[in-house]
Design a protein around this motif. Structure first.
Motif, PDB file in Angstrom:
ATOM      1  N   PRO A   1     167.939 -11.245  12.518  1.00  0.00           N
ATOM      2  CA  PRO A   1     166.613 -11.587  11.967  1.00  0.00           C
ATOM      3  C   PRO A   1     166.651 -12.715  10.946  1.00  0.00           C
ATOM      4  O   PRO A   1     165.710 -13.507  10.865  1.00  0.00           O
ATOM      5  CB  PRO A   1     166.136 -10.275  11.344  1.00  0.00           C
ATOM      6  N   GLU A   2     167.727 -12.834  10.164  1.00  0.00           N
ATOM      7  CA  GLU A   2     167.774 -13.896   9.152  1.00  0.00           C
ATOM      8  C   GLU A   2     167.868 -15.285   9.778  1.00  0.00           C
ATOM      9  O   GLU A   2     167.546 -16.288   9.135  1.00  0.00           O
ATOM     10  CB  GLU A   2     168.942 -13.678   8.189  1.00  0.00           C
ATOM     11  N   VAL A   3     168.287 -15.372  11.035  1.00  0.00           N
ATOM     12  CA  VAL A   3     168.390 -16.668  11.704  1.00  0.00           C
ATOM     13  C   VAL A   3     167.016 -17.189  12.094  1.00  0.00           C
ATOM     14  O   VAL A   3     166.777 -18.401  12.086  1.00  0.00           O
ATOM     15  CB  VAL A   3     169.303 -16.561  12.951  1.00  0.00           C
ATOM     16  N   ILE A   4     166.104 -16.291  12.437  1.00  0.00           N
ATOM     17  CA  ILE A   4     164.771 -16.699  12.913  1.00  0.00           C
ATOM     18  C   ILE A   4     163.690 -16.383  11.893  1.00  0.00           C
ATOM     19  O   ILE A   4     162.502 -16.345  12.237  1.00  0.00           O
ATOM     20  CB  ILE A   4     164.454 -16.003  14.254  1.00  0.00           C
TER      21      ILE A   4
ATOM     22  N   LYS B   1     161.320 -20.751   5.792  1.00  0.00           N
ATOM     23  CA  LYS B   1     162.428 -21.687   5.877  1.00  0.00           C
ATOM     24  C   LYS B   1     163.359 -21.590   4.683  1.00  0.00           C
ATOM     25  O   LYS B   1     164.555 -21.836   4.797  1.00  0.00           O
ATOM     26  CB  LYS B   1     161.893 -23.115   6.018  1.00  0.00           C
ATOM     27  N   GLU B   2     162.817 -21.249   3.513  1.00  0.00           N
ATOM     28  CA  GLU B   2     163.653 -21.147   2.325  1.00  0.00           C
ATOM     29  C   GLU B   2     164.624 -19.970   2.422  1.00  0.00           C
ATOM     30  O   GLU B   2     165.716 -19.999   1.858  1.00  0.00           O
ATOM     31  CB  GLU B   2     162.776 -21.009   1.081  1.00  0.00           C
ATOM     32  N   LYS B   3     164.210 -18.918   3.107  1.00  0.00           N
ATOM     33  CA  LYS B   3     165.066 -17.739   3.253  1.00  0.00           C
ATOM     34  C   LYS B   3     165.854 -17.768   4.558  1.00  0.00           C
ATOM     35  O   LYS B   3     166.618 -16.848   4.830  1.00  0.00           O
ATOM     36  CB  LYS B   3     164.219 -16.469   3.193  1.00  0.00           C
ATOM     37  N   ARG B   4     165.652 -18.787   5.374  1.00  0.00           N
ATOM     38  CA  ARG B   4     166.310 -18.867   6.668  1.00  0.00           C
ATOM     39  C   ARG B   4     167.730 -19.388   6.495  1.00  0.00           C
ATOM     40  O   ARG B   4     168.005 -20.579   6.624  1.00  0.00           O
ATOM     41  CB  ARG B   4     165.526 -19.764   7.619  1.00  0.00           C
ATOM     42  N   GLU B   5     168.635 -18.513   6.210  1.00  0.00           N
ATOM     43  CA  GLU B   5     170.045 -18.854   6.077  1.00  0.00           C
ATOM     44  C   GLU B   5     170.875 -17.668   6.534  1.00  0.00           C
ATOM     45  O   GLU B   5     170.442 -16.520   6.454  1.00  0.00           O
ATOM     46  CB  GLU B   5     170.383 -19.233   4.635  1.00  0.00           C
ATOM     47  N   HIS B   6     172.035 -17.966   7.024  1.00  0.00           N
ATOM     48  CA  HIS B   6     172.855 -16.879   7.562  1.00  0.00           C
ATOM     49  C   HIS B   6     174.328 -17.163   7.311  1.00  0.00           C
ATOM     50  O   HIS B   6     174.726 -18.291   6.993  1.00  0.00           O
ATOM     51  CB  HIS B   6     172.608 -16.714   9.059  1.00  0.00           C
ATOM     52  N   SER B   7     175.143 -16.114   7.501  1.00  0.00           N
ATOM     53  CA  SER B   7     176.584 -16.222   7.315  1.00  0.00           C
ATOM     54  C   SER B   7     177.282 -15.245   8.258  1.00  0.00           C
ATOM     55  O   SER B   7     176.779 -14.963   9.346  1.00  0.00           O
ATOM     56  CB  SER B   7     176.959 -15.958   5.851  1.00  0.00           C
ATOM     57  N   PHE B   8     178.404 -14.691   7.841  1.00  0.00           N
ATOM     58  CA  PHE B   8     179.223 -13.846   8.701  1.00  0.00           C
ATOM     59  C   PHE B   8     178.479 -12.612   9.211  1.00  0.00           C
ATOM     60  O   PHE B   8     178.825 -12.058  10.253  1.00  0.00           O
ATOM     61  CB  PHE B   8     180.482 -13.400   7.949  1.00  0.00           C
ATOM     62  N   GLU B   9     177.431 -12.197   8.497  1.00  0.00           N
ATOM     63  CA  GLU B   9     176.735 -10.956   8.860  1.00  0.00           C
ATOM     64  C   GLU B   9     176.030 -11.045  10.213  1.00  0.00           C
ATOM     65  O   GLU B   9     175.720 -10.014  10.821  1.00  0.00           O
ATOM     66  CB  GLU B   9     175.714 -10.578   7.781  1.00  0.00           C
ATOM     67  N   VAL B  10     175.769 -12.267  10.701  1.00  0.00           N
ATOM     68  CA  VAL B  10     175.104 -12.381  12.004  1.00  0.00           C
ATOM     69  C   VAL B  10     175.985 -11.833  13.114  1.00  0.00           C
ATOM     70  O   VAL B  10     175.481 -11.299  14.117  1.00  0.00           O
ATOM     71  CB  VAL B  10     174.701 -13.848  12.296  1.00  0.00           C
TER      72      VAL B  10
END
Length: 597
Positions: free
Chosen positions: A295-298, A302-311
């Motif tokens: 969910p964080e990818v989409i 836009k300001e909160k749209r960031e992702h890392s290893f958790e995806v």
């Protein structure tokens, strides 16, 4: 049999805005569903621009033209540079159409590489024979190829240079190669070699003989929890290795989980992978596959749209759910609906299908807040993994049918009665079970052309095979009141004496019991033929005119199993359990509907 995957609408394929024009599949083995294909928003524009100059030329004409030009320009072209200090160091390959065809192999199926010597003095020539198509993506095709130098088999990912016109596309392929070549792990599809010619780039990869988990689920519909634990533990090991190397895969899904000859997981396709500088670094690219995307990818903000290893943890939760249930948790009629369900975290478990441990395991990974998802260490220690038995190995028959389980003398979980000779060979060549299941990460890395094991088979495996054969013979006894059993022999009425030639007294006992059962079958059959029984004439005719499969072809990934009988008749056993048979003279056709339960 591998099948081609048809192109789905743009919204149904994997998304990659930043580097989409080079998003490809490393090894698509078989037809994929519309929700698990790669998307690239720049694809259409790239294809149009690339085709303008060659649209009027046939592929053969273009190949001949390139062949003629390559001979003149080869000596002067030493390297191809890119935006980041050079693309991939060039290794020259002459066009396949200029080869001297010394065999009956079509020229277009031969790929020739001119590999630069380590000392820089000249080139060595290496040839590969291109085989069947294993799969295709938006920008690459994967073929089985055989090295004519060593006779080793590879999966060759072939990327046309027409798809690499844009600088970003070349950088994307370069990044994929740089990441994949460093991923040396037992549960990662091994990168072998890269070279290129005037028209294509070639990436040689480890061949995975049992296709992918995607095809396995399509055939099986769902897996047992024992199989799921076996696979999930290996996925955890592979992802742990990637994350320890600061690599985020970003496209974990069933179609990218390939199966080796020994049914071990091989994670592939690093087309969307990224290597970060630190564990705190965040990425904002929208990429992944709709059914598996976190969910964080989409996120709409836009300001909160960031992702890392958790995806990757989220995708593992979707994978586990799909293995047990048979379909992704957020699957719906279109991509927008799927994204809406992901953002609202709307999914449910079917009643009676999943155990409480499995539910808790999946739910822990499918949490909307990335910070609440468990670490890989916590997943390995979860009750679903640590408090339940995990089989030491799986036979290849599991790709088609659900296994039956038992425990051996060590208390280890194992599959009962492999259903084919191939499975028996594989199980016999596997190491003997240990007191505790060994982590796949600690085992020795098996390269793609796996060497046949020379270790002796475990005694328990031999016992299972003998018991199975004995059971088959016992089932041949004819159910008739007048059939009499021969008087028990001394071998069956008392314990067998130890034989110095026998390695195990149990084996001697099994063989003697088999011999006794064969005596029973032969005696009863002779009695019936002489008119001493009440068996129907039709049953006798069936015994006298027995038929067997002399040849077969496996199309079960799409249609069914085609077969040729010893009397010349042929037929198909369809995937829906219906059957069709055509007589050898082609004057009789029989269709058999599925038996109703």
């Amino acid at each position: 049999m591998a099948t081609r995957s048809s192109r789905a609408p743009l919204g149904q394929r994997s998304t990659n805005i930043q580097n989409g024009s080079a998003s490809t599949k490393s090894s698509l083995l078989g037809k994929k569903d519309s929700s698990s294909k790669s998307i690239a928003f720049e694809r259409k524009a790239s294809d149009n621009s690339n085709n303008k100059g060659i649209s009027s030329m046939s592929s053969n004409t273009l190949r001949r033209a390139l062949s003629a030009s390559s001979a003149n320009s080869e000596a002067s072209s030493n390297a191809e540079t890119g935006a980041s200090g050079g693309f991939v160091k060039k290794q020259y390959v002459s066009s396949s159409s200029t080869l001297t065809n010394k065999t009956n192999t079509p020229p277009d199926s031969i790929i020739t590489e001119h590999r630069k010597r380590p000392n820089g003095d000249g080139y060595t020539v290496h040839q590969y024979m291109r085989g069947k198509l294993l799969g295709k993506g938006g920008f690459a095709k994967v073929y089985q190829v055989t090295s004519l130098d060593t006779n080793k088999i590879y999966a060759a990912k072939i990327v046309p240079k027409a798809n690499l016109v844009k600088n970003r596309a070349r950088q994307k392929l370069q990044t994929e190669i740089k990441i994949h070549r460093t991923m040396k792990h037992v549960n990662v599809c091994e990168y072998k070699h890269f070279f290129e010619d005037k028209t294509n780039c070639y990436i040689l990869l480890e061949i995975c003989h049992n296709q992918s988990c995607n095809e396995m689920i399509k055939r099986r519909k769902s897996l047992t929890e024992e199989e799921t634990r076996f696979f999930m533990l290996q996925i955890i090991d592979a992802v742990s290795f990637m994350h320890d190397s600061n690599v985020i895969h970003r496209d974990l899904k069933l179609g990218n989980l390939f199966l080796s000859k020994t049914m071990n997981i091989k994670v592939g396709d690093f087309g969307l992978a990224v290597r970060v500088d630190s564990s705190d670094e965040k990425r904002k690219t929208i990429c992944g596959t709709p059914n598996y995307i976190a969910p964080e990818v989409i996120n709409g903000n836009k300001e909160k749209r960031e992702h890392s290893f958790e995806v990757d943890i989220w995708s593992m939760g979707v994978i586990c759910f799909t293995m047990l249930v048979g379909k992704p948790p957020y699957e719906s009629k279109d991509v927008k609906s799927t994204y809406r369900r992901i953002l609202n975290n709307e999914y449910s478990f079917p009643k009676g299908k999943v155990s409480s441990d499995a539910r808790a395991f999946i739910s822990s990974m499918l949490q909307s807040d990335p910070s609440l998802r468990p670490s890989l260490t916590e997943l390995r220690q979860h009750a679903f993994i640590s408090h339940n038995q995990i089989p030491g190995s799986l036979p290849s028959s599991c790709t088609y049918s659900a296994p039956s389980w038992s425990t051996d003398e060590f208390g280890e979980l194992q599959v009962v009665n492999p259903t084919s000779a191939l499975d028996i060979n594989i199980s016999n060549s596997a190491p003997a079970p240990q007191a505790k299941p060994a982590s796949s990460a600690s085992s020795k890395f098996a390269i793609y052309d796996e060497v046949q094991s020379t270790s002796k088979p475990a005694v328990s495996n031999d016992d299972r095979v003998i018991t199975k054969l004995s059971g088959c013979v016992a089932s041949c006894r004819i159910d008739d009141d007048e059939v009499r059993e021969p008087p028990p022999s001394s071998a069956t009425s008392q314990d067998p004496k130890p034989s110095p030639a026998a390695a195990n007294s149990d084996e001697v006992s099994e063989l003697e019991r088999m011999h006794s059962n064969l005596d029973v079958c032969l005696a009863n059959f002779e009695r019936i033929q002489n008119g001493g029984g009440k068996m129907e004439a039709r049953a006798i005719a069936m015994v006298e005119e027995s038929k067997w499969v002399s040849r077969f072809v496996d199309y079960t990934s799409k249609y069914g199993l085609g077969f040729l009988l010893n009397d010349g008749s042929s037929g198909v056993y369809f995937n829906d359990s219906t059957k069709a048979v055509l007589s050898a003279s082609s004057d009789s056709f029989v269709y058999i509907e599925r038996r109703k339960s």
